[in-house]
Design a protein around this motif. Structure first.
Motif, PDB file in Angstrom:
ATOM      1  N   ASP A  18       0.687  -0.946  -0.008  1.00  0.00           N
ATOM      2  CA  ASP A  18      -0.041   0.082  -0.029  1.00  0.00           C
ATOM      3  C   ASP A  18       0.786   1.538   0.046  1.00  0.00           C
ATOM      4  O   ASP A  18       0.300   2.498  -0.374  1.00  0.00           O
ATOM      5  CB  ASP A  18      -1.073  -0.055   1.063  1.00  0.00           C
ATOM      6  CG  ASP A  18      -0.105  -0.078   2.549  1.00  0.00           C
ATOM      7  OD1 ASP A  18       0.951  -0.038   2.468  1.00  0.00           O
ATOM      8  OD2 ASP A  18      -1.087  -0.044   3.545  1.00  0.00           O
ATOM      9  N   GLY A  19       2.166   1.219   0.623  1.00  0.00           N
ATOM     10  CA  GLY A  19       2.945   2.229   0.490  1.00  0.00           C
ATOM     11  C   GLY A  19       3.919   2.358  -0.644  1.00  0.00           C
ATOM     12  O   GLY A  19       4.990   3.267  -0.507  1.00  0.00           O
ATOM     13  N   LEU A  22      -7.986  -2.846  -9.547  1.00  0.00           N
ATOM     14  CA  LEU A  22      -8.175  -1.352  -9.707  1.00  0.00           C
ATOM     15  C   LEU A  22      -8.491  -0.694  -8.431  1.00  0.00           C
ATOM     16  O   LEU A  22      -7.945   0.528  -8.111  1.00  0.00           O
ATOM     17  CB  LEU A  22      -9.170  -1.081 -10.980  1.00  0.00           C
ATOM     18  CG  LEU A  22      -8.134  -1.421 -12.405  1.00  0.00           C
ATOM     19  CD1 LEU A  22      -8.997  -1.076 -13.387  1.00  0.00           C
ATOM     20  CD2 LEU A  22      -6.764  -0.786 -12.249  1.00  0.00           C
ATOM     21  N   ASN A  23      -9.847  -0.922  -7.979  1.00  0.00           N
ATOM     22  CA  ASN A  23     -10.338  -0.267  -6.857  1.00  0.00           C
ATOM     23  C   ASN A  23      -9.399  -0.345  -5.752  1.00  0.00           C
ATOM     24  O   ASN A  23      -9.252   0.836  -5.074  1.00  0.00           O
ATOM     25  CB  ASN A  23     -11.653  -0.774  -6.424  1.00  0.00           C
ATOM     26  CG  ASN A  23     -12.645  -0.400  -7.509  1.00  0.00           C
ATOM     27  OD1 ASN A  23     -12.494   0.491  -8.243  1.00  0.00           O
ATOM     28  ND2 ASN A  23     -13.957  -1.329  -7.761  1.00  0.00           N
ATOM     29  N   VAL A  24      -8.809  -1.350  -5.507  1.00  0.00           N
ATOM     30  CA  VAL A  24      -8.036  -1.411  -4.107  1.00  0.00           C
ATOM     31  C   VAL A  24      -6.852  -0.611  -4.432  1.00  0.00           C
ATOM     32  O   VAL A  24      -6.381   0.091  -3.469  1.00  0.00           O
ATOM     33  CB  VAL A  24      -7.604  -3.007  -3.800  1.00  0.00           C
ATOM     34  CG1 VAL A  24      -6.703  -3.219  -2.921  1.00  0.00           C
ATOM     35  CG2 VAL A  24      -8.928  -3.662  -3.480  1.00  0.00           C
ATOM     36  N   LEU A  25      -6.107  -0.931  -5.640  1.00  0.00           N
ATOM     37  CA  LEU A  25      -4.855  -0.129  -5.841  1.00  0.00           C
ATOM     38  C   LEU A  25      -5.155   1.582  -5.634  1.00  0.00           C
ATOM     39  O   LEU A  25      -4.407   2.326  -5.140  1.00  0.00           O
ATOM     40  CB  LEU A  25      -4.304  -0.471  -6.935  1.00  0.00           C
ATOM     41  CG  LEU A  25      -3.563  -1.652  -7.050  1.00  0.00           C
ATOM     42  CD1 LEU A  25      -3.091  -1.964  -8.585  1.00  0.00           C
ATOM     43  CD2 LEU A  25      -2.791  -2.188  -6.281  1.00  0.00           C
ATOM     44  N   ALA A  26      -6.262   2.042  -6.200  1.00  0.00           N
ATOM     45  CA  ALA A  26      -6.610   3.471  -6.398  1.00  0.00           C
ATOM     46  C   ALA A  26      -6.785   3.819  -4.903  1.00  0.00           C
ATOM     47  O   ALA A  26      -6.576   4.761  -4.430  1.00  0.00           O
ATOM     48  CB  ALA A  26      -8.050   3.605  -7.347  1.00  0.00           C
ATOM     49  N   THR A  58      -5.713   2.635  -2.056  1.00  0.00           N
ATOM     50  CA  THR A  58      -4.669   2.778  -1.088  1.00  0.00           C
ATOM     51  C   THR A  58      -3.584   3.734  -1.584  1.00  0.00           C
ATOM     52  O   THR A  58      -2.940   4.340  -0.846  1.00  0.00           O
ATOM     53  CB  THR A  58      -3.654   1.441  -1.211  1.00  0.00           C
ATOM     54  OG1 THR A  58      -3.548   1.105  -2.552  1.00  0.00           O
ATOM     55  CG2 THR A  58      -4.575   0.250  -0.537  1.00  0.00           C
ATOM     56  N   VAL A  59      -3.710   4.193  -2.832  1.00  0.00           N
ATOM     57  CA  VAL A  59      -2.899   5.151  -3.209  1.00  0.00           C
ATOM     58  C   VAL A  59      -3.229   6.583  -2.855  1.00  0.00           C
ATOM     59  O   VAL A  59      -2.490   7.370  -2.438  1.00  0.00           O
ATOM     60  CB  VAL A  59      -2.792   5.175  -4.862  1.00  0.00           C
ATOM     61  CG1 VAL A  59      -2.078   6.548  -5.501  1.00  0.00           C
ATOM     62  CG2 VAL A  59      -2.022   4.381  -5.608  1.00  0.00           C
ATOM     63  N   GLN A 113      -0.193   8.545   2.073  1.00  0.00           N
ATOM     64  CA  GLN A 113       0.744   9.912   1.955  1.00  0.00           C
ATOM     65  C   GLN A 113       2.134   9.714   1.820  1.00  0.00           C
ATOM     66  O   GLN A 113       2.799  10.273   0.990  1.00  0.00           O
ATOM     67  CB  GLN A 113       0.082  11.032   2.700  1.00  0.00           C
ATOM     68  CG  GLN A 113      -1.338  11.380   2.848  1.00  0.00           C
ATOM     69  CD  GLN A 113      -1.709  11.784   1.520  1.00  0.00           C
ATOM     70  OE1 GLN A 113      -0.963  12.464   0.888  1.00  0.00           O
ATOM     71  NE2 GLN A 113      -2.898  11.142   1.092  1.00  0.00           N
ATOM     72  N   MET A 114       2.621   8.906   2.603  1.00  0.00           N
ATOM     73  CA  MET A 114       4.208   8.806   2.626  1.00  0.00           C
ATOM     74  C   MET A 114       4.414   7.554   1.668  1.00  0.00           C
ATOM     75  O   MET A 114       5.051   6.445   2.269  1.00  0.00           O
ATOM     76  CB  MET A 114       4.490   8.307   4.080  1.00  0.00           C
ATOM     77  CG  MET A 114       4.142   9.745   4.927  1.00  0.00           C
ATOM     78  SD  MET A 114       5.069  10.993   4.613  1.00  0.00           S
ATOM     79  CE  MET A 114       6.917  10.372   4.854  1.00  0.00           C
ATOM     80  N   LEU A 115       4.464   7.706   0.443  1.00  0.00           N
ATOM     81  CA  LEU A 115       4.826   6.744  -0.500  1.00  0.00           C
ATOM     82  C   LEU A 115       6.417   6.636  -0.661  1.00  0.00           C
ATOM     83  O   LEU A 115       6.972   7.791  -0.588  1.00  0.00           O
ATOM     84  CB  LEU A 115       4.298   6.901  -1.949  1.00  0.00           C
ATOM     85  CG  LEU A 115       2.652   7.090  -1.999  1.00  0.00           C
ATOM     86  CD1 LEU A 115       2.095   7.420  -3.393  1.00  0.00           C
ATOM     87  CD2 LEU A 115       2.158   5.678  -1.419  1.00  0.00           C
ATOM     88  N   LYS A 116       6.950   5.532  -0.732  1.00  0.00           N
ATOM     89  CA  LYS A 116       8.369   5.381  -0.885  1.00  0.00           C
ATOM     90  C   LYS A 116       8.687   4.078  -1.554  1.00  0.00           C
ATOM     91  O   LYS A 116       7.787   3.374  -1.883  1.00  0.00           O
ATOM     92  CB  LYS A 116       8.907   5.083   0.524  1.00  0.00           C
ATOM     93  CG  LYS A 116       8.227   4.011   1.443  1.00  0.00           C
ATOM     94  CD  LYS A 116       8.684   3.874   2.897  1.00  0.00           C
ATOM     95  CE  LYS A 116       8.051   2.859   3.566  1.00  0.00           C
ATOM     96  NZ  LYS A 116       8.162   2.825   4.836  1.00  0.00           N
TER      97      LYS A 116
END
Length: 146
Positions: free
Chosen positions: A76-77, A119-123, A125-126, A130-133
């Motif tokens: 998710d991150g 697609l729904n789950v990925l959208a 979680t994106v 906020q702290m994507l890495k």
């Protein structure tokens, strides 16, 4: 692998390398002798961006034995896997294969195969993270397994 079909071949890459793994996999699958059905390679990507549309999805599904050979692990991150995902209904991607979506915070995973669910789950979680890495999938999967 073709000389000893009892040993499995696993093709894996992280991030954008997942696209290269996919192209290599298709080339290999297309060129493999059908008599080596036990030597069908497995493709695993980690945090790879989405690839393909409805036409590619249907082509993969129409080939006997191809569809189950695609495994995608995403967190998710992870910055990269969310690169081309949007929550809009106009998303042109059609995911295929099994997606294992892991939560880096709760150390849990869920599996999805339905393209719309993926697609729904990925959208979702994106948008919520906020702290994507860049993810360390080795440690993430070891933590989840423990």
């Amino acid at each position: 692998m073709l000389k000893n079909p009892s040993k499995p071949l696993i093709i894996t890459r992280h991030s954008e390398g997942g696209w290269l793994a996919f192209l290599y996999y298709l080339w290999l699958f297309y060129n493999i002798n059908p008599s080596y059905d036990k030597a069908i390679p497995i493709r695993i990507t980690f945090g790879s961006p989405l690839l393909g549309d409805d036409g590619l999805y249907r082509a993969i599904q129409s080939r006997l034995g191809w569809y189950p050979q695609f495994l995608h692990v995403v967190s998710d991150g992870d910055l990269i896997r969310g690169t081309f995902v949007s929550s809009s209904a106009n998303n042109s991607y059609k995911p295929f294969g099994t997606f294992i979506v892991c939560s880096s915070s709760s150390k849990a995973c869920a599996c999805f195969e339905d393209p719309d669910s993926v697609l729904n789950v990925l959208a979702a979680t994106v948008e919520s993270f906020q702290m994507l890495k860049l993810m360390d999938y080795v440690n993430l999967l070891q933590d989840i397994a423990d």
